[in-house]
Design a protein around this motif. Structure first.
Motif, mmCIF file in Angstrom:
data_model
loop_
_atom_site.group_PDB
_atom_site.id
_atom_site.type_symbol
_atom_site.label_atom_id
_atom_site.label_comp_id
_atom_site.label_asym_id
_atom_site.label_seq_id
_atom_site.Cartn_x
_atom_site.Cartn_y
_atom_site.Cartn_z
ATOM 1 N N THR A 20 0.831 -1.179 0.000
ATOM 2 C CA THR A 20 0.000 0.000 0.000
ATOM 3 C C THR A 20 0.875 1.242 0.000
ATOM 4 O O THR A 20 1.899 1.270 0.640
ATOM 5 C CB THR A 20 -0.897 0.008 1.241
ATOM 6 O OG1 THR A 20 -1.660 -1.177 1.227
ATOM 7 C CG2 THR A 20 -1.824 1.196 1.243
ATOM 8 N N THR A 21 0.432 2.234 -0.729
ATOM 9 C CA THR A 21 1.219 3.447 -0.848
ATOM 10 C C THR A 21 1.394 4.111 0.505
ATOM 11 O O THR A 21 0.458 4.275 1.257
ATOM 12 C CB THR A 21 0.524 4.422 -1.798
ATOM 13 O OG1 THR A 21 0.325 3.757 -3.013
ATOM 14 C CG2 THR A 21 1.363 5.660 -1.994
ATOM 15 N N LYS A 22 2.613 4.464 0.802
ATOM 16 C CA LYS A 22 2.903 5.244 1.999
ATOM 17 C C LYS A 22 3.589 6.517 1.536
ATOM 18 O O LYS A 22 4.246 6.528 0.508
ATOM 19 C CB LYS A 22 3.852 4.467 2.919
ATOM 20 C CG LYS A 22 3.302 3.129 3.382
ATOM 21 C CD LYS A 22 2.636 3.272 4.736
ATOM 22 C CE LYS A 22 1.792 2.078 5.084
ATOM 23 N NZ LYS A 22 2.482 0.844 5.216
ATOM 24 N N PRO A 23 3.472 7.551 2.303
ATOM 25 C CA PRO A 23 4.185 8.759 1.927
ATOM 26 C C PRO A 23 5.681 8.481 1.849
ATOM 27 O O PRO A 23 6.191 7.641 2.587
ATOM 28 C CB PRO A 23 3.874 9.719 3.072
ATOM 29 C CG PRO A 23 2.674 9.162 3.735
ATOM 30 C CD PRO A 23 2.744 7.686 3.544
ATOM 31 N N SER A 24 6.364 9.150 0.972
ATOM 32 C CA SER A 24 7.793 8.916 0.833
ATOM 33 C C SER A 24 8.533 9.401 2.066
ATOM 34 O O SER A 24 8.075 10.280 2.785
ATOM 35 C CB SER A 24 8.306 9.661 -0.395
ATOM 36 O OG SER A 24 8.238 11.049 -0.154
ATOM 37 N N ALA A 27 9.069 13.032 2.205
ATOM 38 C CA ALA A 27 7.968 13.866 2.673
ATOM 39 C C ALA A 27 7.958 13.923 4.194
ATOM 40 O O ALA A 27 7.664 14.937 4.791
ATOM 41 C CB ALA A 27 6.639 13.315 2.173
ATOM 42 N N VAL A 28 8.290 12.786 4.820
ATOM 43 C CA VAL A 28 8.295 12.750 6.280
ATOM 44 C C VAL A 28 9.458 13.572 6.810
ATOM 45 O O VAL A 28 9.326 14.324 7.761
ATOM 46 C CB VAL A 28 8.410 11.290 6.774
ATOM 47 C CG1 VAL A 28 8.478 11.258 8.285
ATOM 48 C CG2 VAL A 28 7.228 10.481 6.275
ATOM 49 N N ASN A 30 11.056 16.004 5.417
ATOM 50 C CA ASN A 30 10.897 17.419 5.140
ATOM 51 C C ASN A 30 10.344 18.113 6.379
ATOM 52 O O ASN A 30 9.477 17.601 7.057
ATOM 53 C CB ASN A 30 9.913 17.560 3.974
ATOM 54 C CG ASN A 30 9.915 18.970 3.443
ATOM 55 O OD1 ASN A 30 10.790 19.756 3.772
ATOM 56 N ND2 ASN A 30 8.926 19.267 2.624
ATOM 57 N N ASP A 31 10.860 19.258 6.686
ATOM 58 C CA ASP A 31 10.415 20.020 7.848
ATOM 59 C C ASP A 31 10.964 19.487 9.173
ATOM 60 O O ASP A 31 10.647 19.989 10.222
ATOM 61 C CB ASP A 31 8.886 20.070 7.974
ATOM 62 C CG ASP A 31 8.295 21.153 7.097
ATOM 63 O OD1 ASP A 31 9.078 21.923 6.535
ATOM 64 O OD2 ASP A 31 7.071 21.214 7.003
#
Lengths: 166, 432
Positions: A20-24, A27-28, A30-31
């Motif tokens: 299942t797609t998870k955020p990259s 992206a996690v 970042n910030d």
């Protein structure tokens, strides 16, 4: 720092664990850039943002039902953060507006945005720079207190002030 | 109408518990309450050799028809005609059936399944519809839904929606999953899972993509994800909040809500994230856009008049503050969704402290409240405009429910565990 690294590794691992797609991970991550000078507190000297005796350690502003008006009792707090931003040009904040659970999720998202914007506008008037502030909304999606009563709702009608790196 | 059916008056509340062995990823259980006052009595004879298949085709067909609230299943009581010549019509007249479904299945040497189906008019003793098809074993459910669609279309004159899919969000513990399932709740699978909230899924008009809002990066960002490849892209990730995606009917662009220039306002953006331009201009909140079927206007929620109400504005190439207010009853009307016939819309209205599903015709401006629950959200029209899927709550747990456009039939779709919310009814399948 270690803790954040751990969270990163866990999210990286879990990202691989399922089809299942998870955020990259990007992206996690970042910030999550840590301004270490602001966090490390060797000995007894607290950083002003963490000092429990400083008003800057207070990070939440609360609202009446269906209102985004900044109550007078929170002006001092917001102004203090604005002055910190004014004096620390590299500091940045994320203002997250929140609502209670009643009503449309998307309409609440917009209402939470108005709450965050109310804090942002006060900060801009008090010397903070536009580029230092991002106001966003979490709507009703991230309640601090779960529960379906006024006590929970009151706690969830809120804007949180989060410094970059926290 | 090719034949006349005797109306059936349902005097008692009717309850069907759909109890089919739960698959590994337990789908949705469906319960039906009430039922229309007039339901067509139909007998569905188990097809020949059906017991040799993994799925009973006629069980799925019967459940589909029953769920629509427009049919009453008549027990075939041991009678087993498989071909028209084997039908003794007086048997079915006695049982009160107006329509009869018969057929055969055959497992072929290559593992495929041949299915023959016929819909018969009992009074006229003639065939109304039928087909012969060959499908793989994994396509048995899909074939059954197609049969149900044909029966529904032949007997009601409306398009069937049994072959459509739905999307929704499940919260299980601290995990959020965006799931897609068949309209009957089966074949549920996750499109996206994360430990942060997901809201507002929206189907692309061709059913190949979902837009949604994810909070995975400390703020709401709009993503578009292709179902087949799982590929996804952030199409609206501007400073501030990004939310409420709605596809234009041609699938080329979306209306989204951005706070990049302050206040939450409605913008248009291409499906690849390019070409953002402002659409609405007000000093209040403008959100929850939904396109008209012709793509020339949107309806949306705005508090420009002091309380949240539904408005309509045209989608022109220039931004506009001009909008026509549509709702006037009550002080909280939100979450509008256009009916595909373009003549009405559904929305949530606050009614004596309850949040209920309502519909309103553009012509008459009459609002009709369809539900009487405490906390309904996110109404979404079926592509045939006959049912409305929405989120509601039972015992503090979120479930999905569907109500007929006239409020006569209501059914609950509940997942085994977890909180379910944010439903979106997908479009009709492309082939047909």
């Amino acid at each position: 720092m270690k803790k954040i690294l751990g969270v990163l590794i866990i999210s990286l691992l879990s990202a691989c664990a399922s089809q299942t797609t998870k955020p990259s991970a990007e992206a996690v991550a970042n910030d999550e850039v840590i301004d270490s000078s602001a966090v490390e507190s060797d000995g007894v000297d607290f950083h002003p943002l963490q000092d429990p005796n400083s008003i800057l350690s207070q990070r939440s502003v609360y609202y009446d039902f269906d209102s985004y008006a900044l109550k007078s009792e929170y002006r001092e707090l917001v102004v203090a953060h604005a002055q910190y931003l004014r004096d620390n040009a590299n500091a940045k904040v994320l203002l997250q507006g929140n609502t209670d659970e009643r009503g449309s999720r998307e309409y609440n998202l917009a209402l939470g945005q108005r709450r965050a914007d109310s804090v942002k506008n006060m900060m801009l008037l008090s010397g903070a720079r536009e580029r230092q502030i991002e106001s966003v909304s979490l709507g009703e999606e991230k309640p601090r207190v779960s529960g379906h009563n006024e006590a929970a709702w009151r706690e969830n009608r809120r804007t949180d002030i989060i410094y970059q790196g926290e | 109408m090719p034949i006349q059916f005797r109306p059936f008056f349902c005097s008692i509340w009717f309850l069907v518990l759909w109890l089919i062995s739960a698959p590994l990823h337990a789908g949705l259980d469906i319960e039906i309450f009430g039922g229309g006052t007039t339901r067509t009595p139909i007998a569905i004879v188990p097809f020949s050799d059906e017991d040799k298949l993994q799925q009973s085709v006629t069980t799925i067909v019967g459940a589909d028809l029953e769920r629509s609230g427009l049919f009453k299943l008549i027990d075939s009581d041991g009678l087993r005609p498989y071909a028209p010549v084997e039908i003794v019509y007086s048997d079915w007249t006695q049982r009160g059936a107006s329509a009869l479904v018969i057929g055969r299945t055959a497992l072929m040497l290559n593992g495929m399944v041949e299915i023959e189906f016929r819909l018969m008019d009992v009074a006229r003793k003639e065939q109304l519809a039928g087909f012969l098809t060959v499908v793989s074993k994994t396509q048995l459910r899909a074939a059954a839904h197609r049969i149900a669609d044909i029966i529904y279309e032949t007997l009601t004159g409306d398009v069937g929606v049994f072959s459509t899919r739905i999307a929704y969000v499940v919260k299980q513990g601290k995990k959020y999953a965006l799931q897609v399932a068949d309209a009957d709740g089966f074949n549920a699978h996750s499109i996206m899972e994360y430990s942060e909230p997901i809201i507002s899924p929206a189907w692309s008009p061709d059913g190949s993509q979902l837009a949604y809002v994810s909070f995975e990066n400390k703020k709401p960002i709009v993503y578009v994800q292709t179902l087949r490849t799982r590929e996804r892209k952030a199409i609206a990730n501007f400073k501030g909040s990004n939310s409420a995606p709605a596809w234009s009917p041609d699938g080329k662009r979306l209306a989204v809500v951005l706070s990049v220039f302050g206040n939450s306002q409605i913008y248009l953006i291409n499906a690849d994230g390019s070409g953002m331009k402002r659409l609405s201009r007000s000093s209040g909140i403008d959100t929850e856009p939904s396109f008209s079927p012709d793509g020339r206007s949107i309806i949306f929620t705005s508090d420009r008049g002091g309380s949240p109400q539904i408005y309509r504005m045209s989608v022109t190439e220039t931004e506009s503050g001009m909008a026509e207010r549509l709702t006037f009853e009550g002080n909280y009307n939100v979450s509008p969704d256009f009916n595909q016939d373009g003549k009405s819309f559904t929305f949530i209205t606050r009614n004596n402290g309850q949040f209920n599903v309502a519909v309103q015709e553009f012509g008459s401006r009459q609002m009709q409240i369809l539900t009487n629950s405490r906390y309904d959200e996110s109404p979404s029209f079926a592509p045939n405009g006959k049912m409305i899927l929405y989120a509601t709550e039972i015992g503090g747990r979120g479930i999905l429910s569907a109500v007929s456009k006239d409020g006569q039939t209501r059914q609950n779709l509940s997942i085994q565990a977890g909180d379910i919310r944010e439903p979106a009814w997908g479009p009709l399948p492309k082939e047909n």
